[in-house]
Design a protein around this motif. Sequence first.
Motif, PDB file in Angstrom:
ATOM      1  N   ASN A   5     -12.628  15.154  15.598  1.00  0.00           N
ATOM      2  CA  ASN A   5     -12.697  13.623  15.214  1.00  0.00           C
ATOM      3  C   ASN A   5     -11.819  13.453  13.606  1.00  0.00           C
ATOM      4  O   ASN A   5     -12.772  12.495  13.352  1.00  0.00           O
ATOM      5  CB  ASN A   5     -13.907  13.777  15.444  1.00  0.00           C
ATOM      6  N   GLY A   6     -11.235  14.262  13.152  1.00  0.00           N
ATOM      7  CA  GLY A   6     -10.506  13.286  11.825  1.00  0.00           C
ATOM      8  C   GLY A   6      -9.558  12.714  11.365  1.00  0.00           C
ATOM      9  O   GLY A   6      -9.538  11.749  13.133  1.00  0.00           O
ATOM     10  N   THR A   7      -9.711  12.652  10.493  1.00  0.00           N
ATOM     11  CA  THR A   7      -8.484  10.724  10.482  1.00  0.00           C
ATOM     12  C   THR A   7      -7.451  10.963   9.953  1.00  0.00           C
ATOM     13  O   THR A   7      -7.686  11.842   9.107  1.00  0.00           O
ATOM     14  CB  THR A   7      -9.357   9.399  10.253  1.00  0.00           C
ATOM     15  N   CYS A   8      -6.147  10.442   9.838  1.00  0.00           N
ATOM     16  CA  CYS A   8      -5.023  11.253   8.995  1.00  0.00           C
ATOM     17  C   CYS A   8      -5.059   9.149   8.690  1.00  0.00           C
ATOM     18  O   CYS A   8      -4.499   8.559   9.678  1.00  0.00           O
ATOM     19  CB  CYS A   8      -4.186  11.338   9.776  1.00  0.00           C
ATOM     20  N   VAL A   9      -5.088   9.434   7.362  1.00  0.00           N
ATOM     21  CA  VAL A   9      -4.987   8.158   7.445  1.00  0.00           C
ATOM     22  C   VAL A   9      -3.097   8.271   6.789  1.00  0.00           C
ATOM     23  O   VAL A   9      -2.995   9.024   5.738  1.00  0.00           O
ATOM     24  CB  VAL A   9      -5.481   7.990   6.269  1.00  0.00           C
ATOM     25  N   THR A  10      -2.367   6.753   7.386  1.00  0.00           N
ATOM     26  CA  THR A  10      -1.032   7.358   6.288  1.00  0.00           C
ATOM     27  C   THR A  10      -0.765   5.782   5.224  1.00  0.00           C
ATOM     28  O   THR A  10      -1.292   4.862   5.918  1.00  0.00           O
ATOM     29  CB  THR A  10       0.304   6.499   7.316  1.00  0.00           C
ATOM     30  N   LEU A  11      -0.025   5.440   4.161  1.00  0.00           N
ATOM     31  CA  LEU A  11      -0.537   4.501   3.307  1.00  0.00           C
ATOM     32  C   LEU A  11       1.092   4.978   2.598  1.00  0.00           C
ATOM     33  O   LEU A  11       2.116   5.693   2.750  1.00  0.00           O
ATOM     34  CB  LEU A  11      -1.215   4.804   2.557  1.00  0.00           C
ATOM     35  N   GLY A  12       2.371   3.455   2.008  1.00  0.00           N
ATOM     36  CA  GLY A  12       3.310   3.740   1.003  1.00  0.00           C
ATOM     37  C   GLY A  12       4.432   4.225   2.039  1.00  0.00           C
ATOM     38  O   GLY A  12       4.696   5.498   2.346  1.00  0.00           O
ATOM     39  N   VAL A  13       4.843   3.040   2.735  1.00  0.00           N
ATOM     40  CA  VAL A  13       5.724   3.425   3.357  1.00  0.00           C
ATOM     41  C   VAL A  13       7.498   3.329   2.952  1.00  0.00           C
ATOM     42  O   VAL A  13       8.028   2.550   3.272  1.00  0.00           O
ATOM     43  CB  VAL A  13       6.307   2.649   4.499  1.00  0.00           C
ATOM     44  N   SER A  14       7.517   3.225   1.605  1.00  0.00           N
ATOM     45  CA  SER A  14       8.004   2.920   0.288  1.00  0.00           C
ATOM     46  C   SER A  14       9.596   3.940   0.919  1.00  0.00           C
ATOM     47  O   SER A  14      10.677   3.307   0.308  1.00  0.00           O
ATOM     48  CB  SER A  14       8.077   2.748  -1.004  1.00  0.00           C
ATOM     49  N   GLU A  15       9.339   5.420   1.183  1.00  0.00           N
ATOM     50  CA  GLU A  15      10.463   5.950   1.756  1.00  0.00           C
ATOM     51  C   GLU A  15      11.457   6.094   2.541  1.00  0.00           C
ATOM     52  O   GLU A  15      12.574   6.017   2.281  1.00  0.00           O
ATOM     53  CB  GLU A  15      10.399   7.641   1.303  1.00  0.00           C
ATOM     54  N   ALA A  16      10.460   5.521   3.592  1.00  0.00           N
ATOM     55  CA  ALA A  16      11.844   5.360   5.295  1.00  0.00           C
ATOM     56  C   ALA A  16      10.064   5.175   5.871  1.00  0.00           C
ATOM     57  O   ALA A  16       9.526   4.774   5.367  1.00  0.00           O
ATOM     58  CB  ALA A  16      12.193   6.634   5.514  1.00  0.00           C
ATOM     59  N   GLY A  31      -9.988  14.299  19.560  1.00  0.00           N
ATOM     60  CA  GLY A  31     -10.996  12.915  18.905  1.00  0.00           C
ATOM     61  C   GLY A  31     -10.179  12.493  17.729  1.00  0.00           C
ATOM     62  O   GLY A  31     -10.273  11.683  16.567  1.00  0.00           O
ATOM     63  N   VAL A  32      -9.249  13.169  16.800  1.00  0.00           N
ATOM     64  CA  VAL A  32      -8.257  12.533  16.143  1.00  0.00           C
ATOM     65  C   VAL A  32      -7.502  10.866  15.906  1.00  0.00           C
ATOM     66  O   VAL A  32      -7.385  10.640  17.154  1.00  0.00           O
ATOM     67  CB  VAL A  32      -7.367  13.993  14.775  1.00  0.00           C
ATOM     68  N   ARG A  33      -7.445  10.611  14.850  1.00  0.00           N
ATOM     69  CA  ARG A  33      -6.698   8.752  14.851  1.00  0.00           C
ATOM     70  C   ARG A  33      -5.974   8.704  13.718  1.00  0.00           C
ATOM     71  O   ARG A  33      -6.304   9.780  12.606  1.00  0.00           O
ATOM     72  CB  ARG A  33      -7.474   7.968  14.189  1.00  0.00           C
ATOM     73  N   LEU A  34      -5.142   8.423  13.819  1.00  0.00           N
ATOM     74  CA  LEU A  34      -4.042   8.234  12.972  1.00  0.00           C
ATOM     75  C   LEU A  34      -4.354   6.562  12.665  1.00  0.00           C
ATOM     76  O   LEU A  34      -3.910   6.096  13.424  1.00  0.00           O
ATOM     77  CB  LEU A  34      -2.486   8.127  13.443  1.00  0.00           C
ATOM     78  N   TYR A  35      -4.674   6.263  10.575  1.00  0.00           N
ATOM     79  CA  TYR A  35      -4.705   4.884  10.561  1.00  0.00           C
ATOM     80  C   TYR A  35      -3.556   4.436   9.689  1.00  0.00           C
ATOM     81  O   TYR A  35      -3.444   5.251   8.730  1.00  0.00           O
ATOM     82  CB  TYR A  35      -6.564   5.271   9.768  1.00  0.00           C
ATOM     83  N   GLY A  36      -3.073   3.696   9.665  1.00  0.00           N
ATOM     84  CA  GLY A  36      -2.469   3.141   8.681  1.00  0.00           C
ATOM     85  C   GLY A  36      -2.632   1.859   7.613  1.00  0.00           C
ATOM     86  O   GLY A  36      -3.011   0.757   8.346  1.00  0.00           O
ATOM     87  N   LEU A  37      -3.124   2.632   6.742  1.00  0.00           N
ATOM     88  CA  LEU A  37      -3.764   1.370   5.978  1.00  0.00           C
ATOM     89  C   LEU A  37      -2.432   0.711   4.702  1.00  0.00           C
ATOM     90  O   LEU A  37      -1.396   1.057   4.679  1.00  0.00           O
ATOM     91  CB  LEU A  37      -4.361   2.577   4.233  1.00  0.00           C
ATOM     92  N   THR A  38      -2.919  -0.892   4.994  1.00  0.00           N
ATOM     93  CA  THR A  38      -2.286  -1.350   4.407  1.00  0.00           C
ATOM     94  C   THR A  38      -3.265  -2.004   3.375  1.00  0.00           C
ATOM     95  O   THR A  38      -4.060  -2.942   3.719  1.00  0.00           O
ATOM     96  CB  THR A  38      -1.423  -2.149   5.045  1.00  0.00           C
ATOM     97  N   LEU A  39      -3.009  -1.874   2.056  1.00  0.00           N
ATOM     98  CA  LEU A  39      -3.778  -3.136   0.689  1.00  0.00           C
ATOM     99  C   LEU A  39      -4.316  -4.300   1.016  1.00  0.00           C
ATOM    100  O   LEU A  39      -5.549  -4.763   1.303  1.00  0.00           O
ATOM    101  CB  LEU A  39      -3.102  -2.873   0.079  1.00  0.00           C
TER     102      LEU A  39
END
Length: 100
Positions: A5-16, A31-39
């Motif tokens: 049930n954890g969440t992986c937050v991704t941000l900063g796509v400047s490298e690739a 139950g895990v989630r992948l969340y794309g954080l955009t400011l």
Amino acid sequence: MLMPNGTCVTLGVSEANTTTFESRDFFSTGGVRLYGLTLFHELMSVERAGIGLGILAELIAAKKLSPQIAVEASWSEIGTVARRLIDREFTGKAVLHIDN
């Protein structure tokens, strides 16, 4: 490495433009989630920062909140203060004063 049930937050796509991850490990955890954080999205979907800052200022004025200020410096010293913060040379908050 996520807990169930954890969440992986991704941000900063400047490298690739793409990234890879072990999908079998990810999905078998459960139950895990992948969340794309955009400011910009975050700023539009939550309350404005001024509201929260106003609440904090009221709490400080009422002596219900006491921020732990470790460093006070001129805004012109932002590089030095930021480096000290990143290097964890102090605990607490850093306050930068804007010079006239």
